[in-house]
Design a protein around this motif. Structure first.
Motif, PDB file in Angstrom:
ATOM      1  N   UNK A  31      -7.748   6.414  -0.496  1.00  0.00           N
ATOM      2  CA  UNK A  31      -6.694   5.477  -0.112  1.00  0.00           C
ATOM      3  C   UNK A  31      -7.330   4.386   0.740  1.00  0.00           C
ATOM      4  N   UNK A  32      -7.270   3.140   0.239  1.00  0.00           N
ATOM      5  CA  UNK A  32      -7.790   2.011   1.039  1.00  0.00           C
ATOM      6  C   UNK A  32      -6.579   1.293   1.629  1.00  0.00           C
ATOM      7  N   UNK A  33      -6.206   0.131   1.069  1.00  0.00           N
ATOM      8  CA  UNK A  33      -5.008  -0.558   1.558  1.00  0.00           C
ATOM      9  C   UNK A  33      -3.733   0.039   0.991  1.00  0.00           C
ATOM     10  N   UNK A  34      -3.878   0.718  -0.143  1.00  0.00           N
ATOM     11  CA  UNK A  34      -2.747   1.436  -0.731  1.00  0.00           C
ATOM     12  C   UNK A  34      -1.793   0.594  -1.553  1.00  0.00           C
ATOM     13  N   UNK A  35      -2.120  -0.695  -1.766  1.00  0.00           N
ATOM     14  CA  UNK A  35      -1.119  -1.522  -2.434  1.00  0.00           C
ATOM     15  C   UNK A  35      -1.187  -1.493  -3.955  1.00  0.00           C
ATOM     16  N   UNK A  38      -0.133   3.335  -3.674  1.00  0.00           N
ATOM     17  CA  UNK A  38       1.150   3.850  -3.179  1.00  0.00           C
ATOM     18  C   UNK A  38       2.303   3.501  -4.135  1.00  0.00           C
ATOM     19  N   UNK A 106       1.349  -8.185   1.629  1.00  0.00           N
ATOM     20  CA  UNK A 106       0.483  -7.400   0.744  1.00  0.00           C
ATOM     21  C   UNK A 106      -0.984  -7.684   1.082  1.00  0.00           C
ATOM     22  N   UNK A 108      -2.204  -8.520   3.885  1.00  0.00           N
ATOM     23  CA  UNK A 108      -2.586  -7.906   5.156  1.00  0.00           C
ATOM     24  C   UNK A 108      -3.080  -6.471   4.974  1.00  0.00           C
ATOM     25  N   UNK A 109      -2.673  -5.819   3.918  1.00  0.00           N
ATOM     26  CA  UNK A 109      -3.051  -4.419   3.687  1.00  0.00           C
ATOM     27  C   UNK A 109      -4.097  -4.268   2.592  1.00  0.00           C
TER      28      UNK A 109
ATOM     29  N   UNK B  55       0.689  -8.002  12.524  1.00  0.00           N
ATOM     30  CA  UNK B  55       0.672  -8.617  11.194  1.00  0.00           C
ATOM     31  C   UNK B  55       1.755  -8.017  10.314  1.00  0.00           C
ATOM     32  N   UNK B  56       2.413  -8.855   9.523  1.00  0.00           N
ATOM     33  CA  UNK B  56       3.488  -8.363   8.671  1.00  0.00           C
ATOM     34  C   UNK B  56       2.960  -7.410   7.597  1.00  0.00           C
ATOM     35  N   UNK B  61       5.494   0.587   1.746  1.00  0.00           N
ATOM     36  CA  UNK B  61       4.233   0.755   1.023  1.00  0.00           C
ATOM     37  C   UNK B  61       3.138   1.182   1.996  1.00  0.00           C
ATOM     38  N   UNK B  63       2.312   4.848   4.380  1.00  0.00           N
ATOM     39  CA  UNK B  63       2.726   6.158   4.853  1.00  0.00           C
ATOM     40  C   UNK B  63       2.724   6.150   6.387  1.00  0.00           C
ATOM     41  N   UNK B  66      -0.504   6.606   8.079  1.00  0.00           N
ATOM     42  CA  UNK B  66      -1.451   5.485   8.151  1.00  0.00           C
ATOM     43  C   UNK B  66      -1.232   4.640   9.406  1.00  0.00           C
TER      44      UNK B  66
END
Lengths: 283, 154
Positions: A31-35, A38, A106, A108-109, B55-56, B61, B63, B66
């Motif tokens: 699992x990295x950013x998960x986008x 997930x 998105x 940002x993650x 940060x937004x 999305x 858990x 995290x």
């Protein structure tokens, strides 16, 4: 919309992640950013028994000068790249495309290592790294290896990444002043996946085209190089672009789905290849 | 179950959570912070937007595990000492609230964006909010509110 239950491990280092992958085998997923991950877990299209979270590996979040190339840590967030000055100066197509993915939240993650590992041929960054002829650094139990983008993406959602390997870095060339770039993405709505995308990196030479590298998004199971266009443009005058772009869909195998028919995708590939190369020449 | 410790709106919480618990459900059902909305459940609409270390992010999305060790801000933590955040005031004064459902996400995405770009033009604001959907009215007043807040914070 709730994922299947899973066990959760936090990797404290890359070596630890590799060890955990060895321990849990193909039941586990990084699992990295998960986008990417997930959402598909929520749809229950994926149900890994164990998630190994790389989120603490801040040491993989960097952009460094590698001489003739840039080194980008795998956990670098898209938003980091979109605002990074070194990227803007030396390899603007990466920052531009990172800023195009999803939306700011998105970005940002989501991470560059994650989107490449996911290996979705509808993803934008795989095509960009392919057109740049970048490479992907992978670490496993037997050490590190560097994989060319062309060898990394193997099939639909399948990469060269081994079961016990982690992407640690992405390397992209520094583009010189004679090299222009463009990434064109066509979709119905702002956040949609590309129906077709075109990444073009074009070197100018004495008022004509020196060489062009073009990679297509969503035209097959992996990012595909538009090789016949590249050949037609090699050493060609600038006004050769429109005709050369007519063969952009040669050798591709686009799918027909709810977003677009295969025939429409072929049409889009031709149109947007022309526009991408023209923009690259002017940039 | 996994033990997490995180800060939400300045308060430190420690809980045992199931790894698959989404952050949005932890906030709403675990902490009763129902200002954060559940919208599309597919990372698109932005109703569940919160700030993670300023940060937004889309809390549907992510858990809850995290967020361990991090700082979360929801719309209910934006005010300080009973004073609204300038973005909240701007939404109020420009009637950016409309039906209200997307508002928490709109406000937090806008707060996050102005940190990255304190003086955006109208087009940049619209692009920055592409991941936040209004499904009742439209974006005119929302964009005006962000423009007003940007004028005040710059």
């Amino acid at each position: 919309m709730i994922p299947v239950a899973f066990d959760y491990e936090v990797a404290e280092s890359v070596d630890h992640a590799i060890e955990l992958l060895g321990q849990y085998g193909d039941e586990s997923k990084l699992l990295a950013g998960g986008h990417s991950l997930i959402p598909i877990m929520r749809l229950r299209l994926a149900a890994p028994a164990v998630l190994i979270d790389l989120g603490k590996l801040e040491n993989l979040r960097y952009v460094r000068d590698g001489g003739d190339h840039l080194k980008i840590g795998a956990m670098t967030r898209h938003r980091d790249l979109a605002f990074n000055e070194m990227v803007a100066q030396h390899c603007g197509i990466v920052g531009y495309t990172a800023g195009l993915l999803g939306d700011p939240s998105v970005q940002h993650r989501g991470t560059i290592g994650g989107t490449l590992s996911h290996g979705d041929a509808s993803g934008d960054m795989p095509s960009v790294i392919t057109a740049l002829e970048g490479s992907i650094v992978v670490q496993g139990p037997n050490g590190e290896r560097v994989v060319k983008a062309a060898d990394f993406f193997q099939d639909y959602l399948v990469t060269d990444l081994g079961e016990q390997e982690v992407v640690t870095e992405v390397r992209v060339p520094k583009l010189n002043g004679n090299t222009g770039w463009s990434y064109k993405k066509f979709s119905r709505r702002s956040q949609d996946w590309a129906m077709v995308g075109v990444a073009a990196v074009v070197e100018r030479s004495n008022g004509s085209i020196g060489s062009a590298r073009i990679a297509l998004t969503a035209m097959g199971a992996t990012p595909l190089r538009a090789t016949s266009v590249e050949q037609a443009l090699s050493g060609a005058p600038r006004d050769a672009v429109a005709e050369a772009a007519q063969s952009a869909d040669e050798g591709t195998s686009p799918a027909s789905d709810s977003a677009a028919s295969a025939e429409f995708r072929r049409h889009l590939a031709r149109v947007w290849t022309k526009r991408a190369v023209e923009e690259a020449l002017s940039r | 179950m996994r033990r997490i410790k995180l800060s939400v709106n300045g308060v430190t919480y420690e809980h045992e959570v199931e790894p698959r618990l989404l952050l949005v459900h932890y906030l709403r059902e675990g902490l009763n912070l129902t200002g954060t909305m559940v919208g599309c459940n597919t990372s698109n609409c932005g109703a569940c937007t919160v700030l993670l270390n300023g940060q937004s992010v889309k809390s549907c999305t992510l858990f809850a595990v995290q967020a361990d060790g991090h700082e979360i801000t929801t719309v209910q933590g934006l005010q300080s000492n009973g004073e609204w955040h300038p973005m909240q005031t701007a939404f109020h004064e420009n009637h950016g609230l409309q039906c209200g459902y997307c508002t928490p996400g709109m406000i937090l995405a806008s707060v996050s964006y102005l940190k990255e770009n304190p003086n955006p033009n109208e087009e940049e604001i619209r692009e920055a909010l592409e991941g936040n959907y209004c499904r009742c009215t439209g974006y005119e007043n929302i964009v005006k509110a962000v423009q007003q807040a940007a004028g005040q914070t710059s």
